[in-house]
Design a protein around this motif. Sequence first.
Motif, short mmCIF file in Angstrom:
data_model
loop_
_atom_site.label_atom_id
_atom_site.label_comp_id
_atom_site.label_asym_id
_atom_site.label_seq_id
_atom_site.Cartn_x
_atom_site.Cartn_y
_atom_site.Cartn_z
N LEU A 1 3.83 91.77 41.87
CA LEU A 1 4.16 92.00 40.45
C LEU A 1 5.55 91.45 40.14
CD1 LEU A 1 2.74 95.61 39.97
CD2 LEU A 1 1.67 93.44 39.31
N LEU A 2 6.48 91.68 41.06
CA LEU A 2 7.84 91.16 40.84
C LEU A 2 7.82 89.62 40.81
CD1 LEU A 2 10.54 92.38 40.33
CD2 LEU A 2 11.07 92.21 42.76
N ALA A 3 7.00 89.03 41.68
CA ALA A 3 6.87 87.57 41.70
C ALA A 3 6.28 87.07 40.38
CB ALA A 3 6.00 87.13 42.88
N ALA A 4 5.29 87.80 39.84
CA ALA A 4 4.68 87.39 38.57
C ALA A 4 5.74 87.40 37.46
CB ALA A 4 3.52 88.30 38.21
N TYR A 5 6.64 88.37 37.51
CA TYR A 5 7.68 88.49 36.46
C TYR A 5 8.81 87.48 36.65
CZ TYR A 5 11.81 90.58 34.19
OH TYR A 5 12.95 90.78 33.46
N LEU A 6 9.33 87.39 37.87
CA LEU A 6 10.54 86.56 38.07
C LEU A 6 10.24 85.14 38.53
CD1 LEU A 6 13.08 89.10 39.64
CD2 LEU A 6 13.04 88.17 37.31
N LEU A 7 9.07 84.94 39.13
CA LEU A 7 8.73 83.60 39.63
C LEU A 7 7.37 83.15 39.09
CD1 LEU A 7 9.79 84.18 43.38
CD2 LEU A 7 11.05 82.87 41.66
N ALA B 1 19.86 84.52 41.66
CA ALA B 1 20.14 83.29 40.90
C ALA B 1 19.03 82.26 41.08
CB ALA B 1 21.49 82.73 41.35
N GLN B 2 18.48 82.18 42.29
CA GLN B 2 17.44 81.19 42.55
C GLN B 2 16.19 81.47 41.69
OE1 GLN B 2 17.09 80.39 46.71
NE2 GLN B 2 15.25 79.12 46.46
N ALA B 3 15.87 82.75 41.55
CA ALA B 3 14.72 83.14 40.72
C ALA B 3 15.01 82.84 39.25
CB ALA B 3 14.41 84.62 40.92
N ILE B 4 16.23 83.07 38.81
CA ILE B 4 16.58 82.77 37.41
C ILE B 4 16.42 81.26 37.18
CG2 ILE B 4 18.42 82.78 35.67
CD1 ILE B 4 19.56 85.29 37.06
N GLY B 5 16.88 80.46 38.13
CA GLY B 5 16.75 79.00 38.01
C GLY B 5 15.30 78.58 37.89
N HIS B 6 14.43 79.22 38.67
CA HIS B 6 13.00 78.92 38.60
C HIS B 6 12.44 79.37 37.25
CE1 HIS B 6 8.73 78.87 40.01
NE2 HIS B 6 8.63 79.81 39.08
N GLY C 1 4.42 94.60 34.64
CA GLY C 1 4.38 95.37 35.89
C GLY C 1 5.60 95.04 36.75
N GLY C 2 5.94 93.76 36.80
CA GLY C 2 7.08 93.32 37.61
C GLY C 2 8.40 93.82 37.05
#
Length: 331
Positions: free
Chosen positions: A192-198, A71-76, A176-177
Amino acid sequence: MSSSASKRPNPRRPGEFELIARHFTRKPRHPGVVVGVGDDCTLLSPTPGYQLAVSVDTSVAGVHFPLDAPAQAIGHRVLAVSLSDLAAVGARPRWCLMSLTLSDANDDWLAAFARGFDALCRRSQVDLVGGDVTKGQLAVGVTVHGEVPPGEALLRSGARAGDALFVTGCLGGGQGGLKAWQAGERDLAHPLLAAYLLPEPRLAAGQALRGLASAAIDISDGLLADLGHICHASQLGAELDEAALPLCEGLVECLGEKDAMRAALTGGDEYELLVSLPKAAQKEARERLSVLGLSLTHIGVLSSRPGIRGVSASHAPGWQHFGTDQSGEAS
Ligand SMILES: Nc1ncnc2c1ncn2[C@@H]1O[C@H](COP(=O)(O)OP(=O)(O)O)[C@@H](O)[C@H]1O
Ligand SMILES: Cc1ncc(C[n+]2csc(CCOP(=O)(O)OP(=O)(O)O)c2C)c(N)n1
Ligand SMILES: [Mg+2]
């Protein structure tokens, strides 16, 4: 008939007004908010003499982010993708509004979501000044307001033939993320996950490029698609240097060479800036971005000949909702 017990307020499932009060009502941190959350309209005092830059983007669970993402990543993320449009025009962010559609008001989920949203508000010096809450499939629309000195906004339409094309940061991280997430990766420190979600909206870069870049766009739909938007708006064509594209670290290992290049060209979800720079502005632009610790890579040139050249394989242009058999990359 429902029992009185089922009507009793459940602190873990707050009602609409309770959840607004609990998670989305904060004292504004910056001046200019005359009336914030709580009345029929928000009243704002823009800086006299500045132009307002306004944009809205909606993020839908399952379309823009996985429903079960943290949820925190979605908020960001929902705020970052909107701020990215302010970055693209070189505006300084001031205010945002959130239109929140929720299937269920789970208090822990909302607290984490609000934490992610508020952390980026704080870092970007934005105040959340209003919004709307309703029930339905999880979706979040974020409207952002920024300010820019009159005539200084970076537009898609300002490029000239001969201007060079540059991109901030690296490419392919968004797709990639997503692939990494689909493969079961859950560590948000994974680059890569950070690039996609954050994703980090390139706000400082956009403002630093004011007065230098002739055109700019943020790469949300994919490099080829968004370069196409600059070409269309500026009535130009482009020559890309595929070999110069700055692929994100670990992308080739994750996707293989061919799909890594495809992700960089058409994947979207990059939230990097694609800018055109006249020769005289290039040195200064590099210097300003290096002060920000951000790379600026030369990837091609604009020309008066229509079309985009220099891309070896035949690629779908990029992401489009509708217009395809399935929502996704246009074929
Ligand atoms: N429903 C709509 N009504 C009016 N304008 C819209 C609508 N949807 C999109 N636009 C406008 O179309 C343009 C392209 O939209 P979009 O591709 O979403 O831009 P971006 O990638 O910058 O978010 C923008 O100027 C946007 O404001
Ligand atoms: C779960 C999931 N599947 C697929 C994608 C890929 N994707 C969805 S929308 C999109 C393009 C950007 O979204 P859009 O609504 O077009 O944003 P805008 O261009 O308006 O900023 C991409 C690459 C994703 N981000 N998440
Ligand atoms: Mg949009």
